[in-house]
Motif scaffolding. Structure first.
Motif, PDB file in Angstrom:
ATOM      1  N   ASP A  85      29.746  55.187  21.976  1.00 50.72           N
ATOM      2  CA  ASP A  85      30.209  56.489  21.483  1.00 50.72           C
ATOM      3  C   ASP A  85      31.224  57.150  22.423  1.00 50.72           C
ATOM      4  O   ASP A  85      31.664  58.267  22.169  1.00 50.72           O
ATOM      5  N   GLU A  86      31.611  56.476  23.494  1.00 52.03           N
ATOM      6  CA  GLU A  86      32.631  56.995  24.411  1.00 52.03           C
ATOM      7  C   GLU A  86      33.904  56.175  24.274  1.00 52.03           C
ATOM      8  O   GLU A  86      33.876  55.039  23.827  1.00 52.03           O
ATOM      9  N   SER A  87      35.017  56.776  24.648  1.00 50.07           N
ATOM     10  CA  SER A  87      36.300  56.101  24.476  1.00 50.07           C
ATOM     11  C   SER A  87      36.448  54.924  25.446  1.00 50.07           C
ATOM     12  O   SER A  87      35.756  54.822  26.450  1.00 50.07           O
ATOM     13  N   GLU A  88      37.408  54.054  25.116  1.00 52.61           N
ATOM     14  CA  GLU A  88      37.680  52.894  25.958  1.00 52.61           C
ATOM     15  C   GLU A  88      38.324  53.334  27.276  1.00 52.61           C
ATOM     16  O   GLU A  88      38.901  54.408  27.366  1.00 52.61           O
ATOM     17  N   THR A  89      38.229  52.486  28.275  1.00 55.44           N
ATOM     18  CA  THR A  89      38.862  52.729  29.564  1.00 55.44           C
ATOM     19  C   THR A  89      40.183  51.967  29.596  1.00 55.44           C
ATOM     20  O   THR A  89      40.244  50.817  29.184  1.00 55.44           O
ATOM     21  N   ARG A  90      41.242  52.615  30.075  1.00 59.80           N
ATOM     22  CA  ARG A  90      42.552  51.983  30.199  1.00 59.80           C
ATOM     23  C   ARG A  90      42.712  51.434  31.606  1.00 59.80           C
ATOM     24  O   ARG A  90      42.511  52.150  32.582  1.00 59.80           O
ATOM     25  N   PHE A  91      43.059  50.160  31.707  1.00 57.21           N
ATOM     26  CA  PHE A  91      43.292  49.503  32.986  1.00 57.21           C
ATOM     27  C   PHE A  91      44.780  49.248  33.134  1.00 57.21           C
ATOM     28  O   PHE A  91      45.443  48.838  32.181  1.00 57.21           O
ATOM     29  N   PHE A  92      45.305  49.485  34.327  1.00 56.10           N
ATOM     30  CA  PHE A  92      46.719  49.284  34.611  1.00 56.10           C
ATOM     31  C   PHE A  92      46.879  48.278  35.743  1.00 56.10           C
ATOM     32  O   PHE A  92      46.065  48.236  36.669  1.00 56.10           O
ATOM     33  N   ILE A  93      47.956  47.481  35.670  1.00 56.47           N
ATOM     34  CA  ILE A  93      48.330  46.544  36.728  1.00 56.47           C
ATOM     35  C   ILE A  93      49.809  46.755  36.986  1.00 56.47           C
ATOM     36  O   ILE A  93      50.637  46.529  36.105  1.00 56.47           O
ATOM     37  N   CYS A  94      50.149  47.192  38.184  1.00 60.55           N
ATOM     38  CA  CYS A  94      51.538  47.467  38.525  1.00 60.55           C
ATOM     39  C   CYS A  94      52.371  46.188  38.400  1.00 60.55           C
ATOM     40  O   CYS A  94      51.968  45.133  38.877  1.00 60.55           O
ATOM     41  N   THR A  95      53.542  46.302  37.764  1.00 60.77           N
ATOM     42  CA  THR A  95      54.419  45.137  37.598  1.00 60.77           C
ATOM     43  C   THR A  95      55.112  44.763  38.905  1.00 60.77           C
ATOM     44  O   THR A  95      55.613  43.664  39.049  1.00 60.77           O
ATOM     45  N   GLU A  96      55.100  45.666  39.873  1.00 60.22           N
ATOM     46  CA  GLU A  96      55.794  45.419  41.140  1.00 60.22           C
ATOM     47  C   GLU A  96      54.823  44.914  42.224  1.00 60.22           C
ATOM     48  O   GLU A  96      54.981  43.840  42.755  1.00 60.22           O
ATOM     49  N   CYS A  97      53.813  45.720  42.558  1.00 63.13           N
ATOM     50  CA  CYS A  97      52.921  45.379  43.686  1.00 63.13           C
ATOM     51  C   CYS A  97      51.569  44.808  43.239  1.00 63.13           C
ATOM     52  O   CYS A  97      50.738  44.457  44.074  1.00 63.13           O
ATOM     53  N   GLU A  98      51.304  44.757  41.927  1.00 65.56           N
ATOM     54  CA  GLU A  98      50.078  44.233  41.339  1.00 65.56           C
ATOM     55  C   GLU A  98      48.828  45.054  41.666  1.00 65.56           C
ATOM     56  O   GLU A  98      47.707  44.582  41.539  1.00 65.56           O
ATOM     57  N   HIS A  99      49.025  46.303  42.097  1.00 65.88           N
ATOM     58  CA  HIS A  99      47.895  47.209  42.329  1.00 65.88           C
ATOM     59  C   HIS A  99      47.206  47.478  40.992  1.00 65.88           C
ATOM     60  O   HIS A  99      47.849  47.581  39.962  1.00 65.88           O
ATOM     61  N   ARG A 100      45.882  47.573  41.012  1.00 60.94           N
ATOM     62  CA  ARG A 100      45.100  47.839  39.804  1.00 60.94           C
ATOM     63  C   ARG A 100      44.455  49.212  39.899  1.00 60.94           C
ATOM     64  O   ARG A 100      43.964  49.599  40.948  1.00 60.94           O
ATOM     65  N   TRP A 101      44.430  49.905  38.780  1.00 59.44           N
ATOM     66  CA  TRP A 101      43.701  51.166  38.699  1.00 59.44           C
ATOM     67  C   TRP A 101      43.295  51.397  37.256  1.00 59.44           C
ATOM     68  O   TRP A 101      43.727  50.700  36.362  1.00 59.44           O
ATOM     69  N   ARG A 102      42.424  52.354  37.057  1.00 58.34           N
ATOM     70  CA  ARG A 102      41.960  52.629  35.715  1.00 58.34           C
ATOM     71  C   ARG A 102      42.025  54.109  35.409  1.00 58.34           C
ATOM     72  O   ARG A 102      42.073  54.945  36.323  1.00 58.34           O
ATOM     73  N   GLU A 103      41.989  54.412  34.130  1.00 59.51           N
ATOM     74  CA  GLU A 103      42.069  55.797  33.683  1.00 59.51           C
ATOM     75  C   GLU A 103      41.014  56.005  32.621  1.00 59.51           C
ATOM     76  O   GLU A 103      40.986  55.321  31.606  1.00 59.51           O
ATOM     77  N   ASP A 104      40.116  56.945  32.873  1.00 60.79           N
ATOM     78  CA  ASP A 104      39.063  57.284  31.909  1.00 60.79           C
ATOM     79  C   ASP A 104      39.393  58.611  31.261  1.00 60.79           C
ATOM     80  O   ASP A 104      39.981  59.492  31.880  1.00 60.79           O
ATOM     81  N   ASP A 105      38.990  58.754  29.990  1.00 60.87           N
ATOM     82  CA  ASP A 105      39.086  60.064  29.355  1.00 60.87           C
ATOM     83  C   ASP A 105      37.901  60.898  29.830  1.00 60.87           C
ATOM     84  O   ASP A 105      36.806  60.395  30.011  1.00 60.87           O
ATOM     85  N   HIS A 106      38.134  62.136  30.053  1.00 60.35           N
ATOM     86  CA  HIS A 106      37.029  63.005  30.508  1.00 60.35           C
ATOM     87  C   HIS A 106      36.723  64.051  29.506  1.00 60.35           C
ATOM     88  O   HIS A 106      37.374  64.505  28.729  1.00 60.35           O
TER      89      HIS A 106
END
Length: 106
Positions: A85-106
């Motif tokens: 019942d909660e929204s999906e989490t968005r995952f990002f991967i930088c195209t330059e340095c390949e750093h990963r992070w995520r973004e949750d809806d609050h």
């Protein structure tokens, strides 16, 4: 995974016996049933996308600023990691340095 017939909690294997840590219920193991179970050691896909083939997998890119290198493009994908019942989490991967992070809806 096996659930307790008495209280519904997850059972844990102790030798040949399944034991419930919540109520103490014990039951013998069923070899045929246990053969069908998949353990965490048997799971191959951890859901993490390998950056080296992100482009090959057809991951889309978006305009977002990387918190590490301030590049303005990243691959992204969405995954359901919380309850349905909660929204999906968005995952990002930088195209330059390949750093990963995520973004949750609050």
């Amino acid at each position: 995974m096996k659930f307790c017939d008495e209280c519904g909690s997850i059972m844990h294997k102790d030798g040949e016996i399944w034991k419930c840590r919540s109520c103490g219920f014990e039951t013998g193991g069923d070899k045929a049933e246990e053969a069908q179970m998949i353990t965490t050691e048997q799971q191959e896909d951890d859901g993490i996308i390998d950056v080296s083939d992100a482009e090959d997998k057809g991951l889309p890119t978006t305009s977002v600023v990387c918190p590490e290198c301030e590049n303005d493009r990243a691959y992204y994908y969405m995954q359901q990691i919380r309850s349905a019942d909660e929204s999906e989490t968005r995952f990002f991967i930088c195209t330059e340095c390949e750093h990963r992070w995520r973004e949750d809806d609050h």
